[in-house]
Design an enzyme around this catalytic site. Structure first.
Site, PDB file in Angstrom:
ATOM      1  N   GLU A 206       0.814  -1.214   0.000  1.00  0.00           N
ATOM      2  CA  GLU A 206       0.000   0.000   0.000  1.00  0.00           C
ATOM      3  C   GLU A 206       0.849   1.266   0.000  1.00  0.00           C
ATOM      4  O   GLU A 206       0.351   2.349   0.297  1.00  0.00           O
ATOM      5  CB  GLU A 206      -0.963  -0.012   1.188  1.00  0.00           C
ATOM      6  CG  GLU A 206      -1.936  -1.168   1.114  1.00  0.00           C
ATOM      7  CD  GLU A 206      -3.107  -1.012   2.074  1.00  0.00           C
ATOM      8  OE1 GLU A 206      -3.495   0.121   2.394  1.00  0.00           O
ATOM      9  OE2 GLU A 206      -3.632  -2.052   2.503  1.00  0.00           O
ATOM     10  N   LYS A 341     -15.775  -1.401   3.506  1.00  0.00           N
ATOM     11  CA  LYS A 341     -15.156  -1.726   2.215  1.00  0.00           C
ATOM     12  C   LYS A 341     -16.254  -2.250   1.293  1.00  0.00           C
ATOM     13  O   LYS A 341     -16.803  -3.335   1.539  1.00  0.00           O
ATOM     14  CB  LYS A 341     -14.096  -2.811   2.389  1.00  0.00           C
ATOM     15  CG  LYS A 341     -12.861  -2.396   3.196  1.00  0.00           C
ATOM     16  CD  LYS A 341     -12.087  -3.655   3.573  1.00  0.00           C
ATOM     17  CE  LYS A 341     -10.682  -3.378   4.055  1.00  0.00           C
ATOM     18  NZ  LYS A 341     -10.082  -4.611   4.643  1.00  0.00           N
TER      19      LYS A 341
HETATM   20  P1  PGA Z   1      -6.759  -5.892   2.650  1.00  0.00           P
HETATM   21  O1  PGA Z   1      -6.119  -4.934   3.731  1.00  0.00           O
HETATM   22  O2  PGA Z   1      -7.357  -5.065   1.585  1.00  0.00           O
HETATM   23  O3  PGA Z   1      -5.625  -6.746   2.209  1.00  0.00           O
HETATM   24  O4  PGA Z   1      -7.821  -6.686   3.377  1.00  0.00           O
HETATM   25  C1  PGA Z   1      -6.732  -3.755   4.165  1.00  0.00           C
HETATM   26  C2  PGA Z   1      -7.164  -3.870   5.601  1.00  0.00           C
HETATM   27  O5  PGA Z   1      -6.978  -4.927   6.249  1.00  0.00           O
HETATM   28  O6  PGA Z   1      -7.723  -2.922   6.133  1.00  0.00           O
HETATM   29 ZN    ZN Z   2      -7.957  -4.145   8.170  1.00  0.00          ZN
END
Ligand code: PGA
Ligand code: ZN
Length: 431
Positions: A206, A341
């Site tokens: 990231e 998300k």
């Molecule tokens: P991921 O990580 O998109 O790999 O799940 C982001 C998070 O855990 O917040």
């Molecule tokens: Zn997370």
């Protein structure tokens, strides 16, 4: 509405920030407006997330999305062509019904979300409105406080540190642009601290620094504090630390223990909560995400009892943007915030409903990117549309991350005096 009828749906395979194929969808309306979206993808995926459909064949390590594309072309597109694109709820309900499974495993949440997001974009474009205003209406005005990664570990920097994200949150900024600048300063300050400590500089998935040569997880906390100071800010007062422990990745469900591989240390849930509480005493930590595993409700409740009046306790894998799981969390007393998300649940409507539900129970929504990202910045608009108040998007390096931050800068400028920036006041809402 005249001109808003869906005329065509195009689906294609494109690539995300980890060179992994993903779904792109374009929805065209009769009036000529087009909406385009790209679906993100996680690495530390929660067990209760909606299913991301992958080809599981001999290409891209099985990660191709041809099956998802075919489901869009053969099943989803024919069903929504001719529908009014402003009827987001009606379209999303239809997509959900066509799949018919609780986890969207028949057609794939990636197929469904791609269509759902492109529909939203197409109507906003037809209405000549920024997406946040189209989705959120006249009262959509809150520019989110950023939560930004400085060091990346866990599943995003394999073989390094166990904790996934060491992030920072600007606390004393008056607007997003100045808060973001503070984080950029901290990123650069931390870079100098790394260099001085002789630690090699590479970047994790990231965009944050990849921690090599670390002896303990706690070292990351000290390093970020040093980075904040190096940038000329006061840790805690100007810039606070947030952690995404992503502990489901190192929790053993049989022994019910948490294991730090880096340090060869092993903890019971009580010991692990003690460790985190000790860190909160010694470092300026304002937020902890997934401090306990998605399988360990007892741990999350214990952590919330210990720290939930003082700092933000976010459930990510624990809740997976799913109202039923958040409800269970509220009943049990787990967490006081929810990571949002869109691809954990699979449609725009369900994401909006989840944010609304989160607020209605007095929890704080934190809209978030995935570790596998693209130039799509819908999450910025979802955050502003719902006045969610916080946005978490990896680091300030790599353009799939900065696509979101730059879009937030643009939207802050567009809102001008009508925009509201909660700054550290957002955390006063913690019960
Ligand atoms: P991921 O990580 O998109 O790999 O799940 C982001 C998070 O855990 O917040
Ligand atoms: Zn997370």
């Amino acid at each position: 509405m005249a001109g808003y009828k869906i005329k065509e749906v195009v689906a294609r395979q494109v690539y995300d920030s980890r060179a992994v194929p993903t779904v792109e969808v374009e929805v065209s309306l009769e009036c000529g407006a087009v909406g385009r979206s790209i679906v993100p993808s996680g690495a530390s995926t929660g067990a209760y997330e909606a299913l991301e459909l992958r080809d599981k064949d001999g290409h891209f390590g099985g990660k191709g999305v041809n099956r998802a594309l075919s489901n869009i072309r053969k099943v989803l597109a024919p069903a929504i062509i001719g529908m009014d694109a402003t009827d987001q709820t009606g379209i999303d309900s239809k997509l959900i019904a066509l799949d018919g499974s609780p986890s969207k495993s028949n057609l794939g949440a990636n197929a469904i979300l791609g269509v759902s997001m492109a529909v939203a974009y197409s109507s906003a474009n037809a209405a000549k409105q920024p997406l946040f205003r189209y989705l959120g209406g006249a009262n959509a005005k809150t520019i989110p406080v950023p939560m930004i990664q400085i060091i990346g570990g866990g599943a995003h920097a394999v073989g390094s540190i166990d904790i996934q994200d060491f992030l920072v949150v600007p606390m004393s900024a008056e607007n997003f642009a100045s808060g973001f600048k503070m984080v950029v300063d901290v990123y650069n300050g931390t870079k100098q601290v790394f260099a001085k400590a002789g630690k090699p500089l590479s970047t994790a998935d990231e965009g944050g620094f990849w921690p090599t040569g670390f002896k303990s997880n706690e070292e990351g906390l000290q390093l970020v504090c040093d980075g904040i100071e190096k940038a000329g800010y006061l840790p805690g007062k100007d810039v606070a630390i947030a952690l995404d422990i992503a502990s489901s990745e190192f929790y053993n469900k049989d022994s019910e223990r948490y294991s730090f591989h880096l340090e060869q240390r092993d903890f019971s849930r009580e010991e692990f909560v003690d460790l985190l509480a000790g860190w909160v005493e010694r470092y300026p930590i304002i937020s902890i995400e997934d401090g306990c595993s998605e399988l360990d409700w007892e741990g999350s409740v214990l952590l919330t009892k210990r720290l939930g009046r003082k700092i933000q306790i976010i459930g990510d894998d624990l809740f997976t943007t799913n109202i039923a799981r958040i409800k269970e969390g509220v009943e049990k007393g787990a967490c006081n915030a929810v990571l949002i998300k869109p691809n954990q649940i699979g449609t725009v409507t369900e994401t909006l409903d989840c944010i609304e539900y989160t607020k209605s129970v007095g929890y704080l929504p934190v809209v978030s990117a995935r570790s596998g990202e693209t130039e799509d910045s819908i999450i910025v608009h979802l955050a502003i549309a719902t006045n969610a108040g916080q946005l978490k998007v990896g680091s300030v390096a790599r353009s799939e991350r900065n696509a979101k931050w730059n879009e937030t800068l643009r939207m802050e400028e567009l809102l001008g005096k009508s925009g509201v920036y909660p700054s550290s006041g957002i955390f006063k809402m913690i019960k």
